[in-house]
Design a protein around this motif. Structure first.
Motif, PDB file in Angstrom:
ATOM      1  N   LEU A  69       0.830  -1.204   0.000  1.00  0.00           N
ATOM      2  CA  LEU A  69       0.000   0.000   0.000  1.00  0.00           C
ATOM      3  C   LEU A  69       0.866   1.257   0.000  1.00  0.00           C
ATOM      4  N   ALA A  70       1.958   1.245   0.763  1.00  0.00           N
ATOM      5  CA  ALA A  70       2.855   2.402   0.814  1.00  0.00           C
ATOM      6  C   ALA A  70       3.571   2.597  -0.517  1.00  0.00           C
ATOM      7  N   ARG A  71       4.074   1.503  -1.108  1.00  0.00           N
ATOM      8  CA  ARG A  71       4.771   1.618  -2.398  1.00  0.00           C
ATOM      9  C   ARG A  71       3.833   2.135  -3.480  1.00  0.00           C
ATOM     10  N   THR A  72       2.604   1.643  -3.468  1.00  0.00           N
ATOM     11  CA  THR A  72       1.632   2.097  -4.462  1.00  0.00           C
ATOM     12  C   THR A  72       1.303   3.570  -4.265  1.00  0.00           C
ATOM     13  N   THR A  73       1.140   3.974  -3.019  1.00  0.00           N
ATOM     14  CA  THR A  73       0.885   5.389  -2.716  1.00  0.00           C
ATOM     15  C   THR A  73       2.007   6.262  -3.248  1.00  0.00           C
ATOM     16  N   THR A  74       3.257   5.857  -3.014  1.00  0.00           N
ATOM     17  CA  THR A  74       4.406   6.625  -3.481  1.00  0.00           C
ATOM     18  C   THR A  74       4.428   6.721  -5.000  1.00  0.00           C
ATOM     19  N   ALA A  75       4.176   5.595  -5.680  1.00  0.00           N
ATOM     20  CA  ALA A  75       4.184   5.583  -7.140  1.00  0.00           C
ATOM     21  C   ALA A  75       3.113   6.510  -7.719  1.00  0.00           C
ATOM     22  N   LEU A  76       1.930   6.516  -7.119  1.00  0.00           N
ATOM     23  CA  LEU A  76       0.850   7.377  -7.600  1.00  0.00           C
ATOM     24  C   LEU A  76       1.148   8.850  -7.327  1.00  0.00           C
ATOM     25  N   ALA A  77       1.640   9.138  -6.132  1.00  0.00           N
ATOM     26  CA  ALA A  77       1.892  10.532  -5.750  1.00  0.00           C
ATOM     27  C   ALA A  77       3.026  11.149  -6.550  1.00  0.00           C
ATOM     28  N   ARG A  78       3.959  10.332  -7.049  1.00  0.00           N
ATOM     29  CA  ARG A  78       5.015  10.858  -7.925  1.00  0.00           C
ATOM     30  C   ARG A  78       4.405  11.525  -9.146  1.00  0.00           C
ATOM     31  N   LYS A  79       3.298  10.986  -9.634  1.00  0.00           N
ATOM     32  CA  LYS A  79       2.703  11.484 -10.866  1.00  0.00           C
ATOM     33  C   LYS A  79       1.583  12.488 -10.620  1.00  0.00           C
ATOM     34  N   CYS A  80       0.870  12.317  -9.498  1.00  0.00           N
ATOM     35  CA  CYS A  80      -0.228  13.230  -9.154  1.00  0.00           C
ATOM     36  C   CYS A  80      -0.420  13.183  -7.650  1.00  0.00           C
ATOM     37  N   GLY A  81      -0.076  14.261  -6.984  1.00  0.00           N
ATOM     38  CA  GLY A  81      -0.165  14.296  -5.530  1.00  0.00           C
ATOM     39  C   GLY A  81      -1.573  14.033  -5.026  1.00  0.00           C
ATOM     40  N   SER A  82      -2.577  14.569  -5.720  1.00  0.00           N
ATOM     41  CA  SER A  82      -3.959  14.381  -5.285  1.00  0.00           C
ATOM     42  C   SER A  82      -4.369  12.918  -5.378  1.00  0.00           C
ATOM     43  N   THR A  83      -4.001  12.255  -6.476  1.00  0.00           N
ATOM     44  CA  THR A  83      -4.343  10.841  -6.640  1.00  0.00           C
ATOM     45  C   THR A  83      -3.667   9.994  -5.567  1.00  0.00           C
ATOM     46  N   GLY A  84      -2.382  10.256  -5.327  1.00  0.00           N
ATOM     47  CA  GLY A  84      -1.662   9.501  -4.306  1.00  0.00           C
ATOM     48  C   GLY A  84      -2.267   9.678  -2.930  1.00  0.00           C
ATOM     49  N   LEU A  85      -2.659  10.897  -2.612  1.00  0.00           N
ATOM     50  CA  LEU A  85      -3.204  11.161  -1.286  1.00  0.00           C
ATOM     51  C   LEU A  85      -4.606  10.571  -1.135  1.00  0.00           C
ATOM     52  N   ILE A  86      -5.407  10.613  -2.184  1.00  0.00           N
ATOM     53  CA  ILE A  86      -6.732   9.984  -2.128  1.00  0.00           C
ATOM     54  C   ILE A  86      -6.583   8.491  -1.880  1.00  0.00           C
TER      55      ILE A  86
END
Length: 385
Positions: A65-82
């Motif tokens: 879950l943490a790795r996926t969050t990091t990967a998403l937030a690299r590209k879009c902070g809002s998506t990663g945080l959601i």
């Protein structure tokens, strides 16, 4: 999801991150919920990734879950945080699923890839999520509640909202329960606009929330104080920090590309930003180590609830949030300084503007001053290391 390989999972996450990247500028510019990225998350069955297989989920742990969050937030902070906020709510249901209400919710989330939000703050409490003035009103097997929530991230898009409230009208402000409010039984009257500096795609408007439904299906049996201490606080802080790590990684990557381009133009001289890049990279390594250590720590204590409730542990995970939220701003600001005007621009491959604006929101998600104030009380109360 349990039958797919780690490589296949990694490819799914990378594909979703690409979708998030393609829409990130529009999401930020229009303060628009990242619908395309959310559709990709649902298609990849990533919203249910942390739910055990027995409930129909992907059976992934906090590392994934943490790795996926990091990967998403690299590209879009809002998506990663959601994604981080959703998963912190789901993990709370998983770890406190002794009641039938939580179990039913987990099965529904896994079957429909439902999005889960939270409403833990209240206008009258000044941001203190451990007290409530609203309460659960029961009428036979039915319940009603009314909550003035200054912030509910992606509230309009959520399928389920986990709402904190007093157990009943006679309960003390700290005697809270967590109520699973289904979208069909929720009315949201928006009264605060989300017109902000960064993280615009989280759509964190304020609402007057009215909810009703079957109390048996909605009110969790475990007190919110236990859920918060043993799961929601540490997991939220881990996944938030993982999101900020993704933003920091992207900022450093853009700064590195800028310095490398400068070096190619003049191979005989070391670019002026190279030293600053080395310093900022050291901060990034510090941030990675901080997030990794917190994940290890949580896994050590995951089957030791009393340990997660200790003052020392609460201070530890509170400190993670404070430190990571400060580091992401420092790193993003350093990247902008390295890239100069190219980093200051709102467009272009070296732009750090959106990342820096998003980063400034980190210290305000449960204000760092409030967290440090809580830590100060805990330090005075007993041993915290």
């Amino acid at each position: 999801m349990t039958s797919v390989t780690a490589r296949e999972l990694s490819e799914v996450v990378a594909a979703v991150a690409d979708v998030a990247a393609a829409h990130a500028e529009q999401v930020d510019r229009e303060a628009q919920f990242p619908f395309a990225a959310m559709n990709a998350l649902q298609s990849g069955r990533l919203l249910s990734a942390g739910i055990p297989a027995e409930f129909g989920g992907g059976d992934q742990d906090i590392d994934f879950l943490a790795r996926t969050t990091t990967a998403l937030a690299r590209k879009c902070g809002s998506t990663g945080l959601i994604f981080a906020m959703h998963q912190s709510q789901v993990v709370s249901l998983v770890r406190h699923s002794e009641g039938e209400a939580a179990q039913r919710a987990l099965r529904r989330i896994a079957a429909g890839e439902l999005l889960v939000a939270s409403a833990t703050t209240e206008a009258s409490s000044g941001g203190d999520i451990r007290t409530s003035s609203c309460f659960v009103e029961r009428d036979g097997s039915r319940f009603r509640l009314l909550k003035q929530a200054p912030v509910i991230s992606y509230g309009r898009q959520a399928d389920i909202i986990l709402v904190t409230a007093r157990r009943d009208a006679a309960s003390a402000p700290q005697e809270q329960v967590l109520v699973l409010c289904d979208r069909d039984g929720v009315t949201l009257e928006q009264n605060v606009d989300w017109d902000v500096l960064g993280l615009r795609g989280t759509c964190s408007h304020g609402y007057l929330l009215q909810a009703e439904g079957d109390a048996t299906d909605a009110v969790m049996t475990t007190p919110y104080a236990v859920i918060s201490a043993q799961t929601m606080l540490p997991v939220s802080h881990i996944l938030w920090a993982a999101a900020w790590l993704g933003m920091a990684e992207e900022a450093i990557d853009r700064a590195r590309l800028f310095v490398q381009a400068s070096a190619r133009r003049n191979p005989a001289a070391t670019p002026p930003g190279a030293l600053r890049l080395a310093e900022a990279t050291a901060q990034l390594h510090q941030m990675r180590a901080l997030v990794s250590a917190s994940i290890v720590r949580f896994k050590e204590l995951v089957d030791f609830p009393q340990g997660l409730s200790r003052f020392a542990t609460v201070v530890e995970f509170n400190s993670l949030k404070v430190s990571a939220s400060a580091l992401v701003v420092d790193i993003a600001a350093a990247a902008m300084s390295i890239c100069g005007i190219a980093g200051y621009r709102s467009n272009g491959k070296y732009s750090v503007a959106r990342i820096l604006r998003d980063a400034y929101g980190a210290a305000l998600m449960v204000n760092n001053d409030r967290i440090l104030g809580n830590n100060a009380q805990l330090v005075l109360a007993g041993k915290t290391f």
